[in-house]
Design an enzyme around this catalytic site. Structure first.
Site, PDB file in Angstrom:
ATOM      1  N   ARG A 234       0.893  -1.171   0.000  1.00  0.00           N
ATOM      2  CA  ARG A 234       0.000   0.000   0.000  1.00  0.00           C
ATOM      3  C   ARG A 234       0.924   1.211   0.000  1.00  0.00           C
ATOM      4  O   ARG A 234       1.723   1.393   0.933  1.00  0.00           O
ATOM      5  CB  ARG A 234      -0.902   0.009   1.226  1.00  0.00           C
ATOM      6  CG  ARG A 234      -1.589   1.353   1.430  1.00  0.00           C
ATOM      7  CD  ARG A 234      -2.690   1.307   2.448  1.00  0.00           C
ATOM      8  NE  ARG A 234      -3.854   0.614   1.932  1.00  0.00           N
ATOM      9  CZ  ARG A 234      -5.069   0.686   2.472  1.00  0.00           C
ATOM     10  NH1 ARG A 234      -5.278   1.427   3.537  1.00  0.00           N
ATOM     11  NH2 ARG A 234      -6.068   0.020   1.941  1.00  0.00           N
TER      12      ARG A 234
ATOM     13  N   ASP B  79     -17.377   7.406  -1.275  1.00  0.00           N
ATOM     14  CA  ASP B  79     -16.117   7.217  -0.542  1.00  0.00           C
ATOM     15  C   ASP B  79     -15.804   8.536   0.150  1.00  0.00           C
ATOM     16  O   ASP B  79     -16.433   9.571  -0.130  1.00  0.00           O
ATOM     17  CB  ASP B  79     -15.001   6.809  -1.533  1.00  0.00           C
ATOM     18  CG  ASP B  79     -13.686   6.444  -0.847  1.00  0.00           C
ATOM     19  OD1 ASP B  79     -13.678   6.216   0.378  1.00  0.00           O
ATOM     20  OD2 ASP B  79     -12.650   6.397  -1.550  1.00  0.00           O
TER      21      ASP B  79
ATOM     22  N   ARG C  53     -13.733  -8.490   1.857  1.00  0.00           N
ATOM     23  CA  ARG C  53     -12.303  -8.277   1.611  1.00  0.00           C
ATOM     24  C   ARG C  53     -11.550  -9.575   1.912  1.00  0.00           C
ATOM     25  O   ARG C  53     -10.655  -9.973   1.169  1.00  0.00           O
ATOM     26  CB  ARG C  53     -11.757  -7.134   2.486  1.00  0.00           C
ATOM     27  CG  ARG C  53     -12.270  -5.754   2.143  1.00  0.00           C
ATOM     28  CD  ARG C  53     -11.820  -5.270   0.796  1.00  0.00           C
ATOM     29  NE  ARG C  53     -10.374  -5.242   0.653  1.00  0.00           N
ATOM     30  CZ  ARG C  53      -9.575  -4.251   1.072  1.00  0.00           C
ATOM     31  NH1 ARG C  53     -10.098  -3.187   1.643  1.00  0.00           N
ATOM     32  NH2 ARG C  53      -8.257  -4.300   0.884  1.00  0.00           N
TER      33      ARG C  53
ATOM     34  N   HIS D 167      -7.547   0.885  -6.305  1.00  0.00           N
ATOM     35  CA  HIS D 167      -7.710  -0.014  -5.146  1.00  0.00           C
ATOM     36  C   HIS D 167      -8.437  -1.283  -5.620  1.00  0.00           C
ATOM     37  O   HIS D 167      -9.580  -1.540  -5.262  1.00  0.00           O
ATOM     38  CB  HIS D 167      -8.513   0.717  -4.061  1.00  0.00           C
ATOM     39  CG  HIS D 167      -8.458   0.079  -2.705  1.00  0.00           C
ATOM     40  ND1 HIS D 167      -7.650  -1.008  -2.404  1.00  0.00           N
ATOM     41  CD2 HIS D 167      -9.119   0.379  -1.543  1.00  0.00           C
ATOM     42  CE1 HIS D 167      -7.814  -1.333  -1.141  1.00  0.00           C
ATOM     43  NE2 HIS D 167      -8.701  -0.513  -0.595  1.00  0.00           N
TER      44      HIS D 167
ATOM     45  N   CYS E 272     -16.413   1.704   0.777  1.00  0.00           N
ATOM     46  CA  CYS E 272     -15.269   0.841   1.098  1.00  0.00           C
ATOM     47  C   CYS E 272     -14.837   0.971   2.555  1.00  0.00           C
ATOM     48  O   CYS E 272     -14.152   0.091   3.062  1.00  0.00           O
ATOM     49  CB  CYS E 272     -14.105   1.139   0.156  1.00  0.00           C
ATOM     50  SG  CYS E 272     -13.401   2.793   0.337  1.00  0.00           S
TER      51      CYS E 272
ATOM     52  N   GLN F  58     -10.263  -3.936  -3.227  1.00  0.00           N
ATOM     53  CA  GLN F  58     -11.561  -3.503  -2.723  1.00  0.00           C
ATOM     54  C   GLN F  58     -12.667  -3.806  -3.726  1.00  0.00           C
ATOM     55  O   GLN F  58     -13.763  -4.225  -3.368  1.00  0.00           O
ATOM     56  CB  GLN F  58     -11.513  -1.999  -2.421  1.00  0.00           C
ATOM     57  CG  GLN F  58     -12.819  -1.445  -1.886  1.00  0.00           C
ATOM     58  CD  GLN F  58     -13.133  -1.941  -0.478  1.00  0.00           C
ATOM     59  OE1 GLN F  58     -12.298  -1.857   0.410  1.00  0.00           O
ATOM     60  NE2 GLN F  58     -14.335  -2.462  -0.268  1.00  0.00           N
TER      61      GLN F  58
HETATM   62  N1   CP Z   1     -11.221  -0.124   2.572  1.00  0.00           N
HETATM   63  C1   CP Z   1      -9.940  -0.197   2.965  1.00  0.00           C
HETATM   64  O1   CP Z   1      -9.017  -0.458   2.181  1.00  0.00           O
HETATM   65  O2   CP Z   1      -9.763   0.012   4.293  1.00  0.00           O
HETATM   66  P1   CP Z   1      -8.377   0.186   5.058  1.00  0.00           P
HETATM   67  O3   CP Z   1      -7.807   1.515   4.663  1.00  0.00           O
HETATM   68  O4   CP Z   1      -8.752   0.127   6.523  1.00  0.00           O
HETATM   69  O5   CP Z   1      -7.453  -0.927   4.679  1.00  0.00           O
HETATM   70  N1  NVA Z   2     -10.014   6.787  -1.254  1.00  0.00           N
HETATM   71  C1  NVA Z   2      -9.607   6.307   0.046  1.00  0.00           C
HETATM   72  C2  NVA Z   2      -9.815   4.833   0.156  1.00  0.00           C
HETATM   73  C3  NVA Z   2      -9.486   4.250   1.504  1.00  0.00           C
HETATM   74  C4  NVA Z   2      -9.641   2.765   1.573  1.00  0.00           C
HETATM   75  C5  NVA Z   2      -8.165   6.670   0.292  1.00  0.00           C
HETATM   76  O1  NVA Z   2      -7.334   6.498  -0.617  1.00  0.00           O
HETATM   77  O2  NVA Z   2      -7.841   7.138   1.390  1.00  0.00           O
END
Ligand code: CP
Ligand code: NVA
Length: 297
Positions: free
Chosen positions: A99, A217, A284, A126, A256, A129
């Site tokens: 990540r 989101d 997930r 992502h 998400c 997700q």
């Molecule tokens: N939806 C998601 O990816 O959550 P986290 O940021 O908690 O991993």
């Molecule tokens: N769009 C959000 C998604 C988190 C899972 C971010 O990137 O913070």
């Protein structure tokens, strides 16, 4: 490059339905512990609850183990190159999940690693997700192909993965975003080139009209600096009961998570009967077990 099975984005993975089927079979209790003796290294340059825990639990349920590296735990944070990190980790581990902010780091990791690399979120997309989201829609409403999903809010990394998913899984996607926060133009063009059914509008009501699923989101993603300006632009895009009332009578609401009640969604909607956000979070785990088993299969 070798035939290493990376999971980088929905647009370049040919076997998404097969991965979902695999995830579904694990969810139903089949599949055993095919990853016994395997190790996944997870690199987190941004915070996470769901991604971190679901990958760790999923790997353990499949018989494997994980090593987690936070931003301050590895030499990446002190300037060791992604290319060197990829080659070193490939000598210890069977797969790497990352990540990170910069999609270029993900690309380099995949280029230099000899083991599968999984995209656990970048500023651009992502995909893990979206596998859970498609699984969730289908658990509740049957095949997503031919159905209509409305995205309302920021044209962010999640919006891009929804665009990829619309093409790959054959559903209509209507995105309502302010022009200043429009979805990635490259993804929209790719969808058009693929013959995908992706429509952009500035009006939340237009996108949501008779939709089978309404998705939003956070207005401020990890790393976004301009919170105040974003709130001002996105205020007309809050998903409330009146907006949900324009969708199909049996529409579901997805997010998400993490959610910000009172911003992108009201408490009534996220806690209401149409909301499936915690099924989505659970999926997930199941969808990623499919991804892990496919990458390491
Ligand atoms: N939806 C998601 O990816 O959550 P986290 O940021 O908690 O991993
Ligand atoms: N769009 C959000 C998604 C988190 C899972 C971010 O990137 O913070």
């Amino acid at each position: 490059m070798s035939a290493v099975k990376h999971f980088l984005d929905l647009l370049d993975t040919a076997t998404l339905r097969g991965i979902l089927d695999l995830g579904d079979s694990f969810k139903k209790g089949a599949g055993g512990t095919p990853l016994t003796g395997k190790t996944l290294v997870m690199i987190f340059e941004k915070p996470s609850t769901r991604t971190r825990v679901s990958f760790q639990v999923g790997m353990q349920q499949l018989g494997g183990q994980v090593v987690v590296l936070g931003e301050r735990d590895s030499q990446l944070g002190r300037g060791e190159t992604v290319a060197d990190t990829a080659r070193v980790l490939s000598r210890y581990a069977d797969a790497i999940m990352i990540r990170t902010n910069d999609p270029e780091k993900l690309r380099q990791l995949a280029e230099y690693a000899d083991v599968p690399v999984i995209n656990g979120l970048t500023d651009a997309s992502h995909p893990c997700q979206l596998m859970a989201d498609v699984m969730t829609f289908e658990d509740h409403r049957g095949p997503i192909a031919g159905r209509t999903v409305a995205w309302v809010g920021d044209g962010n990394n999640m919006a891009t993965s929804w665009i990829h998913a619309a093409v790959r899984f054959g559903f209509s996607l209507r995105l309502a975003c302010p022009s200043e926060l429009a979805p990635d133009a490259g993804a929209v063009q790719w969808a058009k080139d693929q013959g995908g059914d992706v429509m952009l509008t500035g009006e939340a009501a237009t996108a949501v009209e008779a939709a089978d699923c309404v998705v939003t989101d956070t207005w401020v993603s990890m790393g976004d600096a301009d919170a105040e300006a974003r709130h001002a632009l996105l205020e007309p895009y809050q998903v409330d009961e009146a907006l949900m009332g324009r969708a199909a009578a049996d529409a579901i609401f997805m997010h998400c998570l993490p959610a910000h009640r009172g911003d992108e969604v009201t408490d009534q909607v996220i806690e209401g009967e149409q909301s499936v956000v915690f099924d989505e979070a659970e999926n997930r785990l199941h969808a990623q077990k499919g991804i892990l088993a496919w990458c390491l299969g």
